[in-house]
Write a protein that holds these residues in place. Sequence first.
Motif, PDB file in Angstrom:
ATOM      1  N   ARG A   1     -43.205  25.196 -39.984  1.00  0.00           N
ATOM      2  CA  ARG A   1     -44.262  25.925 -39.303  1.00  0.00           C
ATOM      3  C   ARG A   1     -43.946  27.418 -39.326  1.00  0.00           C
ATOM      4  O   ARG A   1     -42.853  27.827 -39.693  1.00  0.00           O
ATOM      5  N   GLY A   2     -44.928  28.188 -38.889  1.00  0.00           N
ATOM      6  CA  GLY A   2     -44.702  29.616 -38.734  1.00  0.00           C
ATOM      7  C   GLY A   2     -44.959  30.380 -40.012  1.00  0.00           C
ATOM      8  O   GLY A   2     -45.524  29.861 -40.981  1.00  0.00           O
ATOM      9  N   PHE A   3     -44.534  31.650 -40.007  1.00  0.00           N
ATOM     10  CA  PHE A   3     -44.809  32.523 -41.139  1.00  0.00           C
ATOM     11  C   PHE A   3     -43.547  32.714 -41.969  1.00  0.00           C
ATOM     12  O   PHE A   3     -43.467  32.255 -43.098  1.00  0.00           O
ATOM     13  N   ALA A   4     -42.548  33.335 -41.368  1.00  0.00           N
ATOM     14  CA  ALA A   4     -41.277  33.515 -42.065  1.00  0.00           C
ATOM     15  C   ALA A   4     -40.221  32.702 -41.328  1.00  0.00           C
ATOM     16  O   ALA A   4     -40.164  32.722 -40.107  1.00  0.00           O
ATOM     17  N   THR A   5     -39.392  31.973 -42.072  1.00  0.00           N
ATOM     18  CA  THR A   5     -38.447  31.081 -41.411  1.00  0.00           C
ATOM     19  C   THR A   5     -37.243  31.818 -40.829  1.00  0.00           C
ATOM     20  O   THR A   5     -36.557  31.282 -39.987  1.00  0.00           O
ATOM     21  N   PHE A   6     -36.990  33.019 -41.304  1.00  0.00           N
ATOM     22  CA  PHE A   6     -35.995  33.840 -40.611  1.00  0.00           C
ATOM     23  C   PHE A   6     -36.185  35.311 -40.919  1.00  0.00           C
ATOM     24  O   PHE A   6     -36.790  35.676 -41.932  1.00  0.00           O
ATOM     25  N   LEU A   7     -35.681  36.132 -40.006  1.00  0.00           N
ATOM     26  CA  LEU A   7     -35.748  37.582 -40.172  1.00  0.00           C
ATOM     27  C   LEU A   7     -34.335  38.084 -40.425  1.00  0.00           C
ATOM     28  O   LEU A   7     -33.409  37.723 -39.706  1.00  0.00           O
ATOM     29  N   THR A   8     -34.212  38.915 -41.432  1.00  0.00           N
ATOM     30  CA  THR A   8     -32.880  39.425 -41.740  1.00  0.00           C
ATOM     31  C   THR A   8     -32.946  40.928 -41.971  1.00  0.00           C
ATOM     32  O   THR A   8     -34.021  41.488 -42.159  1.00  0.00           O
ATOM     33  N   CYS A   9     -31.780  41.543 -41.911  1.00  0.00           N
ATOM     34  CA  CYS A   9     -31.700  42.978 -42.140  1.00  0.00           C
ATOM     35  C   CYS A   9     -31.173  43.207 -43.550  1.00  0.00           C
ATOM     36  O   CYS A   9     -30.116  42.691 -43.906  1.00  0.00           O
ATOM     37  N   ARG A  10     -31.904  43.971 -44.315  1.00  0.00           N
ATOM     38  CA  ARG A  10     -31.522  44.210 -45.709  1.00  0.00           C
ATOM     39  C   ARG A  10     -30.277  45.065 -45.817  1.00  0.00           C
ATOM     40  O   ARG A  10     -29.609  45.089 -46.834  1.00  0.00           O
ATOM     41  N   ARG A  11     -29.971  45.791 -44.729  1.00  0.00           N
ATOM     42  CA  ARG A  11     -28.829  46.688 -44.820  1.00  0.00           C
ATOM     43  C   ARG A  11     -27.527  46.006 -44.390  1.00  0.00           C
ATOM     44  O   ARG A  11     -26.534  46.048 -45.103  1.00  0.00           O
ATOM     45  N   CYS A  12     -27.553  45.348 -43.209  1.00  0.00           N
ATOM     46  CA  CYS A  12     -26.288  44.792 -42.710  1.00  0.00           C
ATOM     47  C   CYS A  12     -26.226  43.271 -42.799  1.00  0.00           C
ATOM     48  O   CYS A  12     -25.211  42.668 -42.470  1.00  0.00           O
ATOM     49  N   GLY A  13     -27.327  42.632 -43.208  1.00  0.00           N
ATOM     50  CA  GLY A  13     -27.296  41.185 -43.384  1.00  0.00           C
ATOM     51  C   GLY A  13     -27.471  40.386 -42.106  1.00  0.00           C
ATOM     52  O   GLY A  13     -27.408  39.161 -42.107  1.00  0.00           O
ATOM     53  N   PHE A  14     -27.726  41.076 -41.000  1.00  0.00           N
ATOM     54  CA  PHE A  14     -27.920  40.406 -39.718  1.00  0.00           C
ATOM     55  C   PHE A  14     -29.113  39.435 -39.799  1.00  0.00           C
ATOM     56  O   PHE A  14     -30.139  39.738 -40.385  1.00  0.00           O
ATOM     57  N   VAL A  15     -28.928  38.242 -39.224  1.00  0.00           N
ATOM     58  CA  VAL A  15     -30.031  37.281 -39.150  1.00  0.00           C
ATOM     59  C   VAL A  15     -30.345  37.025 -37.681  1.00  0.00           C
ATOM     60  O   VAL A  15     -29.443  36.774 -36.877  1.00  0.00           O
ATOM     61  N   LEU A  16     -31.606  37.109 -37.331  1.00  0.00           N
ATOM     62  CA  LEU A  16     -32.022  36.939 -35.940  1.00  0.00           C
ATOM     63  C   LEU A  16     -31.910  35.471 -35.548  1.00  0.00           C
ATOM     64  O   LEU A  16     -32.513  34.604 -36.169  1.00  0.00           O
ATOM     65  N   ARG A  17     -31.140  35.227 -34.480  1.00  0.00           N
ATOM     66  CA  ARG A  17     -30.884  33.841 -34.067  1.00  0.00           C
ATOM     67  C   ARG A  17     -31.251  33.618 -32.615  1.00  0.00           C
ATOM     68  O   ARG A  17     -31.271  34.548 -31.827  1.00  0.00           O
ATOM     69  N   CYS A  18     -31.461  32.342 -32.285  1.00  0.00           N
ATOM     70  CA  CYS A  18     -31.744  31.985 -30.896  1.00  0.00           C
ATOM     71  C   CYS A  18     -30.462  32.109 -30.078  1.00  0.00           C
ATOM     72  O   CYS A  18     -29.437  31.548 -30.453  1.00  0.00           O
ATOM     73  N   PRO A  19     -30.536  32.821 -28.962  1.00  0.00           N
ATOM     74  CA  PRO A  19     -29.322  32.991 -28.154  1.00  0.00           C
ATOM     75  C   PRO A  19     -28.831  31.669 -27.553  1.00  0.00           C
ATOM     76  O   PRO A  19     -27.666  31.537 -27.220  1.00  0.00           O
TER      77      PRO A  19
END
Length: 748
Positions: free
Chosen positions: A438-456
Amino acid sequence: VRPLYVEVALNLPVKTCFHYRVPESLAETLVVGGRVRVPLGRRTLAGFVVGFPERPDAGSPKDVLEAVDPEPLVGPEILRLTRWMAEYYRCSWGEALHAAVPAGLRRGKGRSKREPMVARLSMERDEEEGELSRIGRRSPRARRLVAVLREMGGEAELARLLKRSGAGRSTAKMLARRGVLRIERSTGAPGLPVQLEIPVRHRLNPEQTSALRPICDAIRAGAYRTVLLHGVTGSGKTEIYLVAVEEVLRLGKGAIFLVPEIALTPQMIEIFRNRFGRVAVLHSRMSEGERARQWKAVREGRLRVVLGPRSAIFAPMRPLGVIVVDEEHEGTFKQQTTPRYHARDVAVMRARLEGAVAVLGSATPSLESYRNALEGKYTRVYLSRRATRAALPKVEVVDLAEETAEQKRFSLISRRLESRMREALGRGEQVILFLNRRGFATFLTCRRCGFVLRCPRCDISLVYHKGEGLVFCHYCFYQAPAPEACPDCLWPRMAYMGYGTERVEEAVGKAFPEAVIARLDSDSIRRGEKPEAILGAFGAGKIHILLGTQMVAKGLDFSSVTVVGVIYADTALNLPDFRSAERTFQLLSQVAGRAGRGTRPGHTVIQTFNPRHYAVEAARTHDYFRFVREEMRARQALGYPPFGRLLRILFSGRDEAKVIRAAEAAAEQLRSGLGAAPSPGPRFEKGGAILGPAPAPLALLEGRYRWHIIVKGQGVGEIGKAADILESVPRPPAGVKRVPDIDPVSML
DNA sequence: AGCACGCCGACT
DNA sequence: GTCGGCGTGCTC
């Protein structure tokens, strides 16, 4: 003889039943299978009467307070069945009974004549946010109430909502006055759509006739038998089920028809209503009161056919002639909360206990059932041809790696799929697209540092939902606004990676601007779209392309669908679970089967990065046997089911160190206990193993750390022994929950 | 599960 | 000196 004592099964995680004294005044009223209200400690609880012992097993039993039911709520059959469940699945008898009776019946006898009040969210998110901020930051209760309601799916019984959120009735009323919620009496069953294709009744072909024989023979003989009905998609399994049910009805018996939750489609209900007139439907979206009414009608013999998900296996049907488990391979038949029963296996046991016939139907039988059939425990019948003589769809596999290289960019819709879709739409035919995300994008990441947004709370990646502008955790419903900048290195943009149904919808809309597209997934339903309405419109040809998750994969039968596209076949394949290949094969076969069910030939296009994988390859060639051969080999090599039995013990808690310690201690106890198995018992070293403790694939869920131990045994004896050991050792420390799962279906 | 009893640390 | 942490055991 008047009973002096009763034995009561309580819904507690306590293995034993409790004995009470029967006061003179109740001696005539109490019945086995009815409930009583009894004191326990400083509480009073309702439990089931399971017997009248001659003497109590405790020194001075307390008195029964009152009888709850004037007559038995469950009959001797369900008592026996739940007692077996308690033993097999390691729960208490009371817990098993609790699961076997619908909630609407359990609480108050007939007192809840009126439908309960239900609260629904009724605003768009931004509007709702505005209203909440107007109410002011000093009312955390309102916010909490809305958040909890959202977690409950946007709709819940008011009483339960208030209890869970800790808010008061006045808070809910205030939110209703401001239009954030609607509070109304639930209306019961959802209405059915106007137009649905009901397949015409065909004469049985010779293959179907001979498949029916062992089923009907056993039904007529009133003897237990389990039949594995293995039939390729469109081979007319449903017609066989229906004839078997007719046969049962002719003999004055009843039928239970189990379907996976997801496949309880209006279409299936309509087929049944059409054929049998009145049918009890036990649907999870129905109100409690409505379900209770249906259940009563079954118990009183007014309805002889029950259609429902997992829990319908406990329908009080008597006498029972047949239990059909449609799509028997589906994992949703396994309950993921205590009691963790598998409805297919309970169905087989129930059929055995009641001299009924169990029919397990599937185009892609589970390896467990297939092996049981090979070993002669089940009778196997096979339908090799489509009933309508339509050819199986031609399946084309698109290698996404190759496609990306050739197109010099990654595209969601390959050239092959796009051209197939164009051809179909040009001929006025319809298309189904499947994507298990479901949804639009399955994850969000930062192109510079590689950070991936995660559920706390869960540590899995958050999925971006463009419609709402939010990121969601698909496990715990945590939500937050999508960040503009990287929260870690403050780079001003995040990259949107991975593809969900929302994004495919957008891409398809661009590629086919003239087509009418509808999306069917739990998000679109939550936002108020009625699946019945969408499917009705699709059946009527008003929608050209239907896009969705699981929901479009199962049980839909539309004759003008000629093209089916699997956008990305690898989602299931990449899960860390020994059943991932099996799930992938089943899913692909099932989705492919949606195409070409009418007179026109069908095409299925599977897009994948693993075109040579045997699950994909076997689905392409419609070759179940090839898949089974390869998969059986792999399972045997590792001692996995169906060649061994599994017990999974899940440890969870907020303090990870404690969880690990508890799991390690348990593993140690298991190792020493099983190593020293007394000689009459099965030796454990041979083929058995204790795996772990290891972090579960979902190592953090809703703020709880999860570790598990997998016990692999050659048979039930070994895993049973392991479960015995767990019960005999001290319980884990406070704050750590230990849950045994017999025959686990998901290891996540 | 829910609730008591019971034994060791920082606080009115 | 107590309040309160949760480890242990019991509930007919």
